[in-house]
Structure formats: structure tokens, C-alpha cells
Design a protein around this motif. Structure first.
Motif, PDB file in Angstrom:
ATOM      1  N   ARG A 175       4.015  14.370   4.296  1.00  0.00           N
ATOM      2  CA  ARG A 175       4.740  13.348   3.552  1.00  0.00           C
ATOM      3  C   ARG A 175       3.757  12.369   2.942  1.00  0.00           C
ATOM      4  NH1 ARG A 175       5.179  12.987   9.135  1.00  0.00           N
ATOM      5  NH2 ARG A 175       4.737  10.921   9.989  1.00  0.00           N
ATOM      6  N   LEU A 176       4.116  11.816   1.806  1.00  0.00           N
ATOM      7  CA  LEU A 176       3.302  10.775   1.171  1.00  0.00           C
ATOM      8  C   LEU A 176       3.955   9.457   1.569  1.00  0.00           C
ATOM      9  CD1 LEU A 176       0.930  10.265  -0.822  1.00  0.00           C
ATOM     10  CD2 LEU A 176       2.612  10.276  -2.666  1.00  0.00           C
ATOM     11  N   SER A 177       3.177   8.632   2.265  1.00  0.00           N
ATOM     12  CA  SER A 177       3.775   7.420   2.839  1.00  0.00           C
ATOM     13  C   SER A 177       2.985   6.174   2.515  1.00  0.00           C
ATOM     14  CB  SER A 177       3.845   7.558   4.367  1.00  0.00           C
ATOM     15  OG  SER A 177       4.742   8.573   4.731  1.00  0.00           O
ATOM     16  N   LEU A 178       3.691   5.058   2.543  1.00  0.00           N
ATOM     17  CA  LEU A 178       3.042   3.758   2.452  1.00  0.00           C
ATOM     18  C   LEU A 178       2.723   3.320   3.874  1.00  0.00           C
ATOM     19  CD1 LEU A 178       5.395   2.047  -0.149  1.00  0.00           C
ATOM     20  CD2 LEU A 178       2.959   2.534  -0.479  1.00  0.00           C
ATOM     21  N   ALA A 179       1.543   2.751   4.054  1.00  0.00           N
ATOM     22  CA  ALA A 179       1.154   2.269   5.376  1.00  0.00           C
ATOM     23  C   ALA A 179       0.415   0.944   5.236  1.00  0.00           C
ATOM     24  CB  ALA A 179       0.266   3.303   6.072  1.00  0.00           C
ATOM     25  N   ILE A 180       0.600   0.102   6.233  1.00  0.00           N
ATOM     26  CA  ILE A 180      -0.065  -1.220   6.233  1.00  0.00           C
ATOM     27  C   ILE A 180      -0.693  -1.466   7.610  1.00  0.00           C
ATOM     28  CG2 ILE A 180       1.499  -2.221   4.503  1.00  0.00           C
ATOM     29  CD1 ILE A 180       2.982  -3.592   6.842  1.00  0.00           C
ATOM     30  N   ASP A 181      -1.455  -2.529   7.700  1.00  0.00           N
ATOM     31  CA  ASP A 181      -2.056  -2.931   8.975  1.00  0.00           C
ATOM     32  C   ASP A 181      -0.962  -2.994  10.047  1.00  0.00           C
ATOM     33  OD1 ASP A 181      -4.733  -4.867   9.811  1.00  0.00           O
ATOM     34  OD2 ASP A 181      -2.922  -4.933  11.059  1.00  0.00           O
ATOM     35  N   ARG A 182      -1.263  -2.442  11.217  1.00  0.00           N
ATOM     36  CA  ARG A 182      -0.208  -2.339  12.236  1.00  0.00           C
ATOM     37  C   ARG A 182       0.300  -3.706  12.723  1.00  0.00           C
ATOM     38  NH1 ARG A 182      -4.281  -0.757  16.333  1.00  0.00           N
ATOM     39  NH2 ARG A 182      -3.875   1.436  15.971  1.00  0.00           N
TER      40      ARG A 182
END
Ligand code: PRT
Ligand code: ZN
Length: 225
Positions: free
Chosen positions: A105-112
């Protein structure tokens, strides 16, 4: 055998799709004489030649009619398609079948540790990605403006390196995000490998071979269900 009469299939030379592609051909009864170093490999029992290239080149080879068939991740196919459309080109190809490997999957991710309240959280932020066209389409659909940071590798280190606030990258197990202190917040695209054919019609013999291959692929997929 005349080169023109062989069915030309473009496959990824080395990478995540290579082994599954080779296994699929084998299961379909196509015997290939693989030589690690060679750009072209030939079938021993069918009029087929395999062009072994970078996966990124496969959509273009199909759109430009250079090869007859290709196996490619839908993510790469659609990214290239959107890029060409944005450049004002018209493109055509046939998607013959989605395959049962290469899933991601192509996902957006940010600092946890960062709070996330929907995609609006990313408004006007810089997002690092190798998939600028798929990202732009998604953000436009969401009506959220953002700043682009194009990276063709090491996307996952962009936030810790201070290059971007978020990333948009492929995820399968999630281990890479985890290892880089990131959390997945939106899935923007789901992808599998797929079999594509050039738009321009093939001659009768080649098309008959493609039809036979497709029937075999269907059989292989049904058997593994
Ligand atoms: O050299 P070439 O250009 O041919 O290969 P490449 O390095 O561009 O591609 P490659 O072999 O890495 O991937 C080929 C295709 O496999 C992709 O286009 C996807 O369609 C599919 N695929 C499936 C993946 C993944 N799963 C995947 N996990 N492609 C990449 N990844 C990467 C991702 O970019 C991230 O770095 O794996 C990491 C994340 O994995 P997890 O398991 O830690 O989440
Ligand atoms: Zn690639």
C-alpha cells in the motif's frame, strides 16, 4: 525463430517482483533459459523472449509499444500514467489481469509522537515521496494543499533528516516505518502486480499465445486460492 514473431515480455530484472514473475511463468509451463547477466532471456519451448529491465521502465515500454506484455506493480504503472497524462501525452494499454503477488500500500506516515487529526493535519506541510503524481491526486481529492519533496530513495529518513514533515511511501509489513519512528496515518493507494499488454493489436499468432498464457495464469491463480 524470427525475432519479430516472438512475444516480447518485459519483467523486472532484479527486485521484489522478479522471483514471483519467474515462478508464474514456470507454473504456466513457460521454460526460460535465465542467464543472470543477460538483458534478454529466451523461452526453450515457446516463441517468447523476456526483456529484463528496471521496473520503472516497464510502463513506458508498454505505452510506447516496444514490448507486447509486461508485469508491473500497479503503483508504478499508475504513477507513470498520471505523469504522462500531466505532460499532455495520450496513453493506451490493456490491463489483462491483477496478479496475486507484489501486494503493498502507498501510505502517508508521520512522526509517531505527532498528533494526527485527519489529512488536514498535513495542510501546507512538506511530504517526501517517490510517487508525486499519486500523492498529488490524493491530496487534490482531499482538497489539502501540500509541498512536494521528491526522493527516489531513503524516503523514510526524510522526517528525521529534517527534509519533510511527512512521507508518502510503500508499506508492506510496516517494519520500515516502525524502525524509523514513523506511524502510518492514511492509506492512499493499494497495489498488486498486474499483467499489461500494449494497446496496438498483436498479430493472430501472438494474440493466441497471449490468450493461452492468460488461461494458464487463471488456472494457476484459481489453484492457489
Ligand atoms: O531496481 P528496480 O527499479 O527494478 O526496483 P525498485 O527498487 O524500484 O523496486 P522494488 O523491487 O523494491 O519493488 C518493486 C515493486 O514491488 C514495487 O513497485 C511494489 O509494486 C512492490 N512492493 C511490494 C514493494 C513493497 N512491497 C515494499 N515493501 N516495493 C517496495 N517496498 C519497500 C518500501 O518502499 C519500503 O522501503 O519496502 C519498504 C517497506 O516494507 P515494509 O515491509 O518494511 O513495510
Ligand atoms: Zn524501480
Amino acid at each position: 525463430m524470427q525475432t519479430q514473431n516472438r512475444l516480447k515480455i518485459a519483467l523486472q530484472k532484479k527486485g521484489r517482483l522478479s522471483q514471483d514473475c519467474a515462478a508464474l511463468l514456470k507454473q504456466c509451463g513457460v521454460k526460460i533459459n535465465w542467464n543472470e547477466q543477460r538483458l534478454i532471456a529466451y523461452s526453450e519451448n515457446l516463441p517468447i523472449e523476456i526483456l529484463r529491465v528496471r521496473d520503472d521502465d516497464i510502463p513506458g515500454l508498454i505505452f510506447d509499444g516496444v514490448v507486447d506484455l509486461g508485469i508491473i506493480g500497479e503503483n508504478v504503472l499508475e504513477e507513470e500514467e498520471l505523469g504522462r497524462l500531466a505532460a499532455g501525452e495520450t496513453i493506451a494499454y490493456k490491463k489483462l489481469r491483477q496478479l496475486d503477488f507484489g501486494g503493498c500500500r502507498l501510505s502517508l506516515a508521520i512522526d509517531r509522537d505527532q498528533t494526527y487529526n485527519g489529512v488536514q493535519t498535513l495542510a501546507n506541510q512538506r511530504i517526501a515521496t517517490s510517487y508525486p503524481n499519486l500523492l498529488r491526486r490524493y491530496m487534490q481529492q482531499q482538497g489539502v494543499p501540500f509541498k512536494n519533496c521528491l526522493l527516489n530513495g531513503s524516503v523514510e529518513v526524510a522526517p528525521s533528516a529534517g527534509l519533510a514533515a511527512a512521507i508518502c511511501d510503500l508499506v508492506s509489513s510496516g517494519a520500515t516505518l516502525e524502525a524509523n519512528g514513523l506511524k502510518e496515518v492514511e492509506v492512499i493507494y493499494r497495489s498488486k502486480a498486474c499483467l499489461i499488454q500494449r494497446a496496438e493489436p498483436l498479430d493472430t499468432e501472438k494474440q493466441a499465445l497471449v490468450d493461452r498464457l492468460l488461461t494458464r495464469i487463471q488456472g494457476v491463480q484459481q489453484a492457489s486460492e
